[in-house]
Design a protein around this motif. Structure first.
Motif, PDB file in Angstrom:
ATOM      1  N   ILE A  28       0.836  -1.204   0.000  1.00  0.00           N
ATOM      2  CA  ILE A  28       0.000   0.000   0.000  1.00  0.00           C
ATOM      3  C   ILE A  28       0.869   1.252   0.000  1.00  0.00           C
ATOM      4  CG2 ILE A  28      -1.604   1.349   1.414  1.00  0.00           C
ATOM      5  CD1 ILE A  28      -2.772  -1.448   2.299  1.00  0.00           C
ATOM      6  N   ALA A  31       2.734   1.664  -3.403  1.00  0.00           N
ATOM      7  CA  ALA A  31       1.785   2.121  -4.427  1.00  0.00           C
ATOM      8  C   ALA A  31       1.488   3.609  -4.258  1.00  0.00           C
ATOM      9  CB  ALA A  31       0.499   1.307  -4.353  1.00  0.00           C
ATOM     10  N   LYS A  32       1.347   4.051  -3.017  1.00  0.00           N
ATOM     11  CA  LYS A  32       1.096   5.471  -2.743  1.00  0.00           C
ATOM     12  C   LYS A  32       2.258   6.322  -3.243  1.00  0.00           C
ATOM     13  CE  LYS A  32      -0.692   9.112  -0.719  1.00  0.00           C
ATOM     14  NZ  LYS A  32      -1.911   9.738  -1.200  1.00  0.00           N
ATOM     15  N   ILE A  36       0.365   4.772  -8.053  1.00  0.00           N
ATOM     16  CA  ILE A  36      -0.346   3.747  -8.802  1.00  0.00           C
ATOM     17  C   ILE A  36      -1.240   2.961  -7.851  1.00  0.00           C
ATOM     18  CG2 ILE A  36       1.429   3.554 -10.578  1.00  0.00           C
ATOM     19  CD1 ILE A  36       2.469   1.041  -9.194  1.00  0.00           C
ATOM     20  N   ARG A  37      -2.111   2.133  -8.416  1.00  0.00           N
ATOM     21  CA  ARG A  37      -2.940   1.260  -7.595  1.00  0.00           C
ATOM     22  C   ARG A  37      -2.097   0.086  -7.106  1.00  0.00           C
ATOM     23  NH1 ARG A  37      -7.289  -0.730 -11.440  1.00  0.00           N
ATOM     24  NH2 ARG A  37      -5.387  -0.969 -12.640  1.00  0.00           N
ATOM     25  N   ARG A  38      -2.506  -0.472  -5.994  1.00  0.00           N
ATOM     26  CA  ARG A  38      -1.763  -1.603  -5.419  1.00  0.00           C
ATOM     27  C   ARG A  38      -1.657  -2.754  -6.417  1.00  0.00           C
ATOM     28  NH1 ARG A  38      -3.720  -4.821  -0.049  1.00  0.00           N
ATOM     29  NH2 ARG A  38      -2.022  -6.335   0.043  1.00  0.00           N
ATOM     30  N   ILE A  39      -2.715  -3.049  -7.132  1.00  0.00           N
ATOM     31  CA  ILE A  39      -2.700  -4.142  -8.104  1.00  0.00           C
ATOM     32  C   ILE A  39      -1.668  -3.908  -9.198  1.00  0.00           C
ATOM     33  CG2 ILE A  39      -4.561  -3.210  -9.553  1.00  0.00           C
ATOM     34  CD1 ILE A  39      -4.099  -6.911  -8.726  1.00  0.00           C
ATOM     35  N   ASP A  40      -1.408  -2.643  -9.516  1.00  0.00           N
ATOM     36  CA  ASP A  40      -0.439  -2.327 -10.557  1.00  0.00           C
ATOM     37  C   ASP A  40       0.992  -2.700 -10.172  1.00  0.00           C
ATOM     38  OD1 ASP A  40      -2.372  -1.378 -12.323  1.00  0.00           O
ATOM     39  OD2 ASP A  40      -2.298   0.638 -11.457  1.00  0.00           O
ATOM     40  N   THR A  74      -1.134   7.326   4.228  1.00  0.00           N
ATOM     41  CA  THR A  74      -1.633   7.512   2.859  1.00  0.00           C
ATOM     42  C   THR A  74      -2.627   8.662   2.773  1.00  0.00           C
ATOM     43  OG1 THR A  74      -3.456   5.936   3.170  1.00  0.00           O
ATOM     44  CG2 THR A  74      -1.357   5.061   2.293  1.00  0.00           C
ATOM     45  N   GLY A  78     -10.377   3.277   2.787  1.00  0.00           N
ATOM     46  CA  GLY A  78     -11.573   2.817   2.092  1.00  0.00           C
ATOM     47  C   GLY A  78     -12.696   2.554   3.073  1.00  0.00           C
ATOM     48  N   ASP A  83     -13.415   6.410  -0.718  1.00  0.00           N
ATOM     49  CA  ASP A  83     -12.284   6.668   0.171  1.00  0.00           C
ATOM     50  C   ASP A  83     -12.598   7.857   1.062  1.00  0.00           C
ATOM     51  OD1 ASP A  83     -10.666   4.619  -0.778  1.00  0.00           O
ATOM     52  OD2 ASP A  83      -9.777   5.853  -2.342  1.00  0.00           O
TER      53      ASP A  83
END
Length: 101
Positions: A28, A31-32, A36-40, A74, A78, A83
């Motif tokens: 997390i 990604a922050k 980008i998103r965590r999945i990325d 961050t 969520g 958010d």
């Protein structure tokens, strides 16, 4: 250093500092930092991480290791389908709160 290498080193370090969710926390926060998103992260494992990004990530990891909540680091948490902005002085929504609502 790549995303994969950075996560590979930071996750065990954070776990050693007592984080029960070290892998998720590291993902997390990285990604922050990268915007980008965590999945990325999983789609870009070989992407290099700049020195400035590494420094920012290390600072967030250091703060997390002292017990500062990931949501404060961050700035968001969520809650249901959106958010919520959070920070020191704001209670972080918990999963039990979603159930109650």
């Amino acid at each position: 250093m790549t995303i994969l290498e950075l996560l590979g080193k930071s996750t065990p370090w954070l776990a050693g500092k007592g984080s029960e969710s070290a892998k998720a926390d590291a993902e997390i926060l990285l990604a922050k930092v990268l915007g980008i998103r965590r999945i990325d992260l999983f789609l870009r494992f070989e992407q290099p991480v700049s020195t400035a990004e590494q420094d920012r990530f290390r600072e967030l990891m250091r703060r997390r290791a002292t017990g500062e909540p990931v949501a404060y680091l961050t700035g968001t948490k969520g809650f249901h389908d959106f958010d919520v902005e959070v920070g020191p002085g704001v209670l972080v929504p918990r999963p039990e709160t979603e159930t109650l609502v």
